[in-house]
Design an enzyme around this catalytic site. Structure first.
Site, PDB file in Angstrom:
ATOM      1  N   ASP A   1       0.873  -1.161   0.000  1.00 10.10           N
ATOM      2  CA  ASP A   1       0.000   0.000   0.000  1.00 10.10           C
ATOM      3  C   ASP A   1       0.922   1.227   0.000  1.00 10.10           C
ATOM      4  O   ASP A   1       2.129   1.105   0.253  1.00 10.10           O
ATOM      5  CB  ASP A   1      -0.894  -0.031   1.236  1.00 10.10           C
ATOM      6  CG  ASP A   1      -1.948   1.061   1.243  1.00 10.10           C
ATOM      7  OD1 ASP A   1      -2.368   1.501   0.151  1.00 10.10           O
ATOM      8  OD2 ASP A   1      -2.354   1.480   2.339  1.00 10.10           O
TER       9      ASP A   1
ATOM     10  N   ASP B   1      -0.048   5.023   1.137  1.00  6.13           N
ATOM     11  CA  ASP B   1      -0.234   5.969   2.242  1.00  6.13           C
ATOM     12  C   ASP B   1      -0.213   5.252   3.594  1.00  6.13           C
ATOM     13  O   ASP B   1      -1.001   4.354   3.847  1.00  6.13           O
ATOM     14  CB  ASP B   1      -1.549   6.730   2.072  1.00  6.13           C
ATOM     15  CG  ASP B   1      -1.593   7.540   0.773  1.00  6.13           C
ATOM     16  OD1 ASP B   1      -0.530   8.017   0.349  1.00  6.13           O
ATOM     17  OD2 ASP B   1      -2.679   7.669   0.194  1.00  6.13           O
TER      18      ASP B   1
END
Length: 185
Positions: A2, A4
């Site tokens: 991922d 953020d």
């Protein structure tokens, strides 16, 4: 991976809308370098609803990603691909995590080994998406999540996740299940 909260600082209640708002987490570049040296294929899969909300344009998001990749390369790492979902939850698309559409696309387009699939995320929606496609899952969290999403591992940062991934590779190698046994330098 991922993006953020795993690679860059999470902006609570906001989006990264420009390169000046993007800030690498302290262990992100060393972790990506470590995984790159171990010959891991590194693919970012990220929800970016700010695009459909008109908060950030696809062109600006692409510029942010290009600059992020350059900084990672300057730090000795690499990113093999980036996939993002521009939709909001209410759009009910197949690509927004926790649905597995983008992960399925990445697996298909990059022929990712089913034995050595890992997902490192910062939310339970990441973990659910990773589990849906048979990934070993690692949650980056400062504390135990309220809900039991059942990640395989919970770690404080990407560097700790990278160490867990490499040690898992080593265990698989010892049992004869790992195809690529290159160790990080």
């Amino acid at each position: 991976l991922d993006r953020d909260g795993v690679i860059n600082r999470l902006r609570q209640g906001d989006y990264v809308k420009s390169w000046s708002e993007f800030g690498f987490l302290p262990t992100a570049i060393p972790a990506i370098r470590y995984l790159s040296q171990a010959d891991c294929r590194l693919i970012i899969v990220t929800n970016q609803a700010g695009v459909s909300k008109g908060i950030v344009s696809p062109e600006v998001l692409e510029t942010i990603h290009q600059k992020m990749v350059v900084e990672i390369e300057n730090g000795g790492g690499r990113i093999d691909a980036i996939y993002y979902c521009p939709h909001r939850d209410e759009d009910n698309c197949r690509c927004r995590k926790p649905k597995p559409g983008l992960l399925e696309q990445a697996i298909r387009e990059h022929t990712i080994d089913p034995i050595n699939r890992f997902l490192v995320g910062v939310s339970l929606r990441d973990i659910v998406a990773g589990q849906a496609v048979g990934c070993k899952t690692c949650l980056v969290a400062n504390s135990q999540p309220d809900e039991d999403a059942g990640p395989d591992q919970i770690v404080p940062d990407l560097l700790t996740a990278a160490s867990w991934i490499i040690s898992t590779f080593d265990r698989l190698s010892e049992s004869g299940n790992r195809r690529n046994t290159h160790k990080p330098e």
